[in-house]
Design a protein around this motif. Structure first.
Motif, mmCIF file in Angstrom:
data_model
loop_
_atom_site.group_PDB
_atom_site.id
_atom_site.type_symbol
_atom_site.label_atom_id
_atom_site.label_comp_id
_atom_site.label_asym_id
_atom_site.label_seq_id
_atom_site.Cartn_x
_atom_site.Cartn_y
_atom_site.Cartn_z
ATOM 1 N N ALA A 49 62.691 -0.892 2.460
ATOM 2 C CA ALA A 49 63.622 -1.612 3.140
ATOM 3 C C ALA A 49 63.449 -1.221 4.412
ATOM 4 N N ASN A 50 63.734 -2.194 5.496
ATOM 5 C CA ASN A 50 63.800 -1.891 6.773
ATOM 6 C C ASN A 50 64.747 -2.762 7.533
ATOM 7 N N ALA A 51 65.705 -2.248 8.378
ATOM 8 C CA ALA A 51 66.637 -2.918 9.040
ATOM 9 C C ALA A 51 66.319 -3.576 10.138
ATOM 10 N N ASN A 84 67.143 -5.917 18.199
ATOM 11 C CA ASN A 84 67.716 -7.025 19.105
ATOM 12 C C ASN A 84 67.541 -8.331 18.257
ATOM 13 N N SER A 85 67.481 -8.183 16.923
ATOM 14 C CA SER A 85 67.617 -9.506 16.117
ATOM 15 C C SER A 85 68.072 -9.084 14.634
ATOM 16 N N VAL A 86 68.833 -10.272 14.295
ATOM 17 C CA VAL A 86 69.620 -10.090 12.986
ATOM 18 C C VAL A 86 68.620 -10.782 12.060
ATOM 19 N N ALA A 87 67.377 -11.217 12.237
ATOM 20 C CA ALA A 87 66.821 -11.789 11.422
ATOM 21 C C ALA A 87 65.358 -11.492 10.786
ATOM 22 N N ASP A 88 64.958 -9.950 11.326
ATOM 23 C CA ASP A 88 63.955 -9.383 11.035
ATOM 24 C C ASP A 88 63.972 -8.243 10.116
#
Length: 138
Positions: free
Chosen positions: A26-28, A32-36
């Protein structure tokens, strides 16, 4: 926190997080983005047999763990036809279920009347406990 107890629950923790998409890969994502984000449901190789308690040297396997609705107690085929006593004990020490079974069989045990929680599965022969397993009922 698990390392404070010697890593006893490492695979349990991996399985709980992986079940929710927070597995090994898993990767946060970027700051700069809440969708990646990248979900992953994998656990380390050593944790793929339900919990770290799976051990080839044990005479019996208790699985799946955590259990939903039922779990199985599987004796190795090399065991004789004798029988053992199985006790399911709740966290307070109260025996919830107790029954006899053949050593080399595979039998389902229903958890439908058991509240969610942690239990101990004691397997004994001639009054001596030969194996203890922790079981989580969901």
């Amino acid at each position: 926190a698990d390392l404070a107890t010697g890593g006893a629950d490492e695979c349990l923790i991996w399985n709980v997080f992986a079940k929710r998409g927070l597995g090994l890969n898993a990767n946060a994502g970027s700051n700069n983005s809440v969708a990646d984000q990248t979900e992953d449901y994998n656990v380390p190789e050593k944790c793929k047999l339900a919990t770290s308690e799976a051990n080839k040297t044990k005479a019996f396997n208790v699985y799946p763990n955590p259990a939903k609705g039922e779990f199985f107690i599987s004796g190795k085929p090399t065991l004789n036809q004798g029988s053992v006593k199985v006790e399911i004990i709740d966290i307070s020490g109260k025996t919830i279920k107790s029954f006899e079974r053949k050593k080399n069989s595979v039998e389902a045990v229903s958890t439908s009347n058991m509240p969610k929680g942690v239990y101990i599965v004691n397997i004994s022969e001639n009054g001596n406990v030969i194996q203890k397993d922790k079981l989580i009922v969901e």
